[in-house]
Design a protein around this motif. Structure first.
Motif, PDB file in Angstrom:
ATOM      1  N   PHE A 134       0.859  -1.187   0.000  1.00  9.64           N
ATOM      2  CA  PHE A 134       0.000   0.000   0.000  1.00  9.64           C
ATOM      3  C   PHE A 134       0.893   1.235   0.000  1.00  9.64           C
ATOM      4  O   PHE A 134       1.642   1.467   0.951  1.00  9.64           O
ATOM      5  N   ILE A 135       0.799   2.018  -1.074  1.00 11.21           N
ATOM      6  CA  ILE A 135       1.686   3.176  -1.241  1.00 11.21           C
ATOM      7  C   ILE A 135       0.845   4.443  -1.307  1.00 11.21           C
ATOM      8  O   ILE A 135      -0.017   4.570  -2.194  1.00 11.21           O
ATOM      9  N   GLY A 136       1.073   5.370  -0.371  1.00 12.93           N
ATOM     10  CA  GLY A 136       0.314   6.626  -0.311  1.00 12.93           C
ATOM     11  C   GLY A 136      -0.648   6.599   0.857  1.00 12.93           C
ATOM     12  O   GLY A 136      -1.745   6.069   0.763  1.00 12.93           O
ATOM     13  N   LEU A 137      -0.168   7.152   1.986  1.00 16.40           N
ATOM     14  CA  LEU A 137      -0.951   7.092   3.235  1.00 16.40           C
ATOM     15  C   LEU A 137      -1.372   8.502   3.638  1.00 16.40           C
ATOM     16  O   LEU A 137      -1.000   9.002   4.699  1.00 16.40           O
ATOM     17  N   VAL A 196       3.407  -1.122   4.041  1.00 11.89           N
ATOM     18  CA  VAL A 196       3.000   0.268   3.780  1.00 11.89           C
ATOM     19  C   VAL A 196       4.186   1.196   3.542  1.00 11.89           C
ATOM     20  O   VAL A 196       5.223   1.106   4.187  1.00 11.89           O
ATOM     21  N   TYR A 197       3.966   2.141   2.617  1.00 18.09           N
ATOM     22  CA  TYR A 197       4.993   3.157   2.341  1.00 18.09           C
ATOM     23  C   TYR A 197       4.346   4.491   1.979  1.00 18.09           C
ATOM     24  O   TYR A 197       3.320   4.559   1.312  1.00 18.09           O
ATOM     25  N   ASP A 198       4.966   5.563   2.463  1.00 14.34           N
ATOM     26  CA  ASP A 198       4.592   6.936   2.106  1.00 14.34           C
ATOM     27  C   ASP A 198       5.867   7.768   2.200  1.00 14.34           C
ATOM     28  O   ASP A 198       6.849   7.341   2.807  1.00 14.34           O
ATOM     29  N   HIS A 199       5.855   8.950   1.599  1.00 15.19           N
ATOM     30  CA  HIS A 199       7.005   9.847   1.762  1.00 15.19           C
ATOM     31  C   HIS A 199       7.137  10.321   3.217  1.00 15.19           C
ATOM     32  O   HIS A 199       8.209  10.703   3.639  1.00 15.19           O
ATOM     33  N   HIS A 200       6.001  10.333   3.912  1.00 12.58           N
ATOM     34  CA  HIS A 200       6.024  10.828   5.299  1.00 12.58           C
ATOM     35  C   HIS A 200       6.152   9.676   6.290  1.00 12.58           C
ATOM     36  O   HIS A 200       5.258   8.858   6.426  1.00 12.58           O
ATOM     37  N   GLU A 201       7.277   9.685   6.999  1.00 11.13           N
ATOM     38  CA  GLU A 201       7.572   8.607   7.949  1.00 11.13           C
ATOM     39  C   GLU A 201       6.482   8.495   9.030  1.00 11.13           C
ATOM     40  O   GLU A 201       6.105   7.384   9.419  1.00 11.13           O
ATOM     41  N   SER A 234      -5.758   6.192  -7.059  1.00  7.29           N
ATOM     42  CA  SER A 234      -5.621   7.643  -7.189  1.00  7.29           C
ATOM     43  C   SER A 234      -6.520   8.141  -8.320  1.00  7.29           C
ATOM     44  O   SER A 234      -6.862   7.380  -9.219  1.00  7.29           O
ATOM     45  N   SER A 235      -6.889   9.429  -8.273  1.00  9.99           N
ATOM     46  CA  SER A 235      -7.635  10.028  -9.392  1.00  9.99           C
ATOM     47  C   SER A 235      -6.609  10.662 -10.320  1.00  9.99           C
ATOM     48  O   SER A 235      -6.018  11.684  -9.984  1.00  9.99           O
ATOM     49  N   ILE A 236      -6.391  10.033 -11.484  1.00 10.70           N
ATOM     50  CA  ILE A 236      -5.353  10.532 -12.397  1.00 10.70           C
ATOM     51  C   ILE A 236      -5.902  10.635 -13.818  1.00 10.70           C
ATOM     52  O   ILE A 236      -7.053  10.289 -14.079  1.00 10.70           O
ATOM     53  N   THR A 292     -14.628   7.829 -15.502  1.00 17.48           N
ATOM     54  CA  THR A 292     -15.839   7.950 -14.680  1.00 17.48           C
ATOM     55  C   THR A 292     -15.616   8.958 -13.554  1.00 17.48           C
ATOM     56  O   THR A 292     -16.495   9.773 -13.240  1.00 17.48           O
ATOM     57  N   LYS A 293     -14.433   8.898 -12.969  1.00 13.56           N
ATOM     58  CA  LYS A 293     -14.111   9.843 -11.885  1.00 13.56           C
ATOM     59  C   LYS A 293     -14.130  11.289 -12.413  1.00 13.56           C
ATOM     60  O   LYS A 293     -14.611  12.200 -11.732  1.00 13.56           O
ATOM     61  N   LEU A 294     -13.622  11.503 -13.628  1.00 13.34           N
ATOM     62  CA  LEU A 294     -13.656  12.852 -14.200  1.00 13.34           C
ATOM     63  C   LEU A 294     -15.098  13.304 -14.389  1.00 13.34           C
ATOM     64  O   LEU A 294     -15.431  14.460 -14.112  1.00 13.34           O
ATOM     65  N   PRO A 321     -10.953  21.275   4.664  1.00 12.64           N
ATOM     66  CA  PRO A 321     -11.202  20.121   3.775  1.00 12.64           C
ATOM     67  C   PRO A 321     -11.415  18.861   4.620  1.00 12.64           C
ATOM     68  O   PRO A 321     -10.798  18.730   5.671  1.00 12.64           O
ATOM     69  N   GLY A 322     -12.241  17.900   4.206  1.00 13.25           N
ATOM     70  CA  GLY A 322     -12.903  17.687   2.937  1.00 13.25           C
ATOM     71  C   GLY A 322     -11.977  17.494   1.715  1.00 13.25           C
ATOM     72  O   GLY A 322     -10.966  16.827   1.789  1.00 13.25           O
ATOM     73  N   PHE A 323     -12.435  18.060   0.677  1.00 13.42           N
ATOM     74  CA  PHE A 323     -11.751  17.906  -0.600  1.00 13.42           C
ATOM     75  C   PHE A 323     -11.179  19.261  -0.994  1.00 13.42           C
ATOM     76  O   PHE A 323     -11.909  20.231  -1.183  1.00 13.42           O
TER      77      PHE A 323
END
Ligand code: NAD
Length: 294
Positions: free
Chosen positions: A5-8, A28-33, A94-96, A169-171, A229-231
Motif C-alpha cells: 500500500f503506497i500513499g498514506l 506500507v509506504y509513504d514519503h512521510h515517515e 488515485s484520481s489521475i 468515470t471519476k472525471l 477540507p474535505g476535498f
C-alpha cells in the motif's frame, strides 16, 4: 493475500487500516515517515520505498495525488516494478489522467503483472467507514480477483469498462460535483444579496428537484463558514485539468467545467487552494461584496 500500500494521506491511511482490520498483511509506504508509523502501529509492515512495499505482494495499492506521483511510485528507481512478482495486480486508486492509466497498464503487463484503475468517491469520512465507491477499469477476471479486497474498503465496487474507464468515470463525477457547487454558490449569493435568508432557502429547496448530495454536504459548510477540507480546491483543480485534457483528446469543449476551473484557479491564487471546494462560494462573495451566512 499480501498487500502493498503506497500513499498514506487523507484517504490512503484509513483505507490501509481497513485492509489490516479485515485481516490482510499490508506492507506500507509513504514519503512521510509519521504516516508509515501510524499505520504500522495498527499492524502494517513499515517499508522504506515503493519497491519494498511491493516486494512479495499479491496486490499493490496506490493512493497518490496525481499522475506524476503514480508514475514515480511504479516506474522510477526504487519503484514497484523493480520488485513486483509475476502475476501481481496493481490497483491504482488515485484520481489521475485516464490516458496515464492506459500507459501504466502497458508497463505493468510488460513486467508480468496486471493493473486496474480504481479511483474512489466519498472523501475522508467514507474512507474511515469503509464505504467509499470504487469506479474501476480493467479486465473482468483481474477485477474479480481484487473485488473482495476493495469491498473491505468500500461499499459500491463497479467495473465500468477497460483500463482508464475508472478514471474517466471519476472525471465525470468531478465535473458534476464542481458545476453543482458553483450553481449552489451562485444561487446562495443571489439570495443573500437580495436580502433573502440563505439558510431558509436551503431548507425550502433541499427536498425538491434541486436538492442533492452536494447541496446537503456543502450548503451547511458555506452557512457555517467552515472551509476546512474535505476535498481541497487544489485537488479539484487537478481533476478538472485532467478533464480538460481528456476532452481535448476527443476534440470536445467543456464550457461549464472550464468556467469553474477558472474560479478555482483564482481562489488558489488568493491563497485558498487548501480550502474545501465549498469555498467556491467565496469567488461569488468577493465579486458581489456579500457573505452567505446563517
Ligand atoms: P493526500 O495528499 O492527503 O495524500 C497523498 C499521499 O501520498 C501523501 O501522504 C504523500 O506523502 C504521499 N506521496 C506522494 N507522492 C508519493 C510517492 N511518490 N511515494 C510515496 N508516497 C507519496 O491526498 P488524498 O486526499 O489522500 O488523495 C489521494 C487521491 O485520492 C487523489 O488522487 C485525490 O484526488 C483522490 N481523492 C481524494 C478524496 C478526498 O476527499 N481527499 C476523495 C476522493 C478521491
Amino acid at each position: 493475500m499480501r498487500a502493498g500500500f503506497i500513499g498514506l494521506g487523507i484517504m490512503g491511511k484509513p483505507m490501509a487500516k481497513n485492509l489490516l482490520r479485515a485481516g490482510y498483511a499490508v506492507q506500507v509506504y509513504d514519503h512521510h515517515e509519521e504516516s508509515i508509523q501510524e499505520v504500522a502501529a495498527e499492524g502494517g509492515v513499515p517499508c522504506g520505498s515503493a519497491r519494498e512495499a511491493a516486494d512479495g505482494a499479491d496486490v499493490i495499492f496506490t493512493m497518490l495525488p496525481n499522475s506524476p506521483q503514480v508514475k514515480t511510485a511504479l516506474l522510477e528507481k526504487d519503484g514497484v516494478l523493480e520488485s513486483m512478482k509475476k502475476g501481481a495486480i496493481v490497483v491504482d486508486m488515485s484520481s489521475i489522467d485516464p490516458t496515464v492509466s492506459i500507459e501504466l497498464e502497458k508497463a505493468v503487463t510488460a513486467a508480468g503483472g496486471e493493473m486496474i484503475d480504481a479511483p474512489v468517491s466519498g472523501g475522508e469520512p467514507k474512507a474511515i467507514d469503509g464505504t467509499v465507491s470504487f469506479m474501476c477499469g480493467g479486465k473482468e477476471d483481474v477485477f474479480e480477483k481484487v473485488k473482495p479486497m476493495l469491498a473491505k474498503m468500500g461499499r459500491d465496487v463497479t467495473l465500468v469498462g477497460p483500463i482508464g474507464s475508472g478514471n474517466m468515470t471519476k472525471l465525470a463525477n468531478q465535473i458534476i460535483v464542481a458545476v453543482n457547487i458553483a450553481a449552489l454558490s451562485e444561487a446562495m449569493v443571489l439570495a443573500s444579496k437580495s436580502g433573502v435568508n440563505p439558510e431558509n432557502v436551503y431548507r425550502a429547496i433541499r427536498g425538491g428537484l434541486a436538492g442533492s448530495t452536494v447541496m446537503d454536504a456543502k450548503a451547511p459548510m458555506m452557512l457555517d463558514r467552515n472551509f476546512n477540507p474535505g476535498f481541497r480546491i487544489e485537488l479539484h483543480i487537478k481533476d478538472l485539468t485532467n478533464a480538460m485534457n481528456a476532452a481535448k483528446a476527443v476534440d470536445m469543449d467543456l464550457p461549464m467545467a472550464e468556467k469553474v476551473l477558472d474560479m478555482m484557479k483564482q481562489l488558489q491564487e488568493n491563497g485558498m487552494g487548501k480550502c474545501d471546494h465549498s469555498a467556491v462560494v467565496r469567488y461569488y462573495e468577493e465579486q458581489e461584496g456579500v457573505e452567505v451566512k446563517r
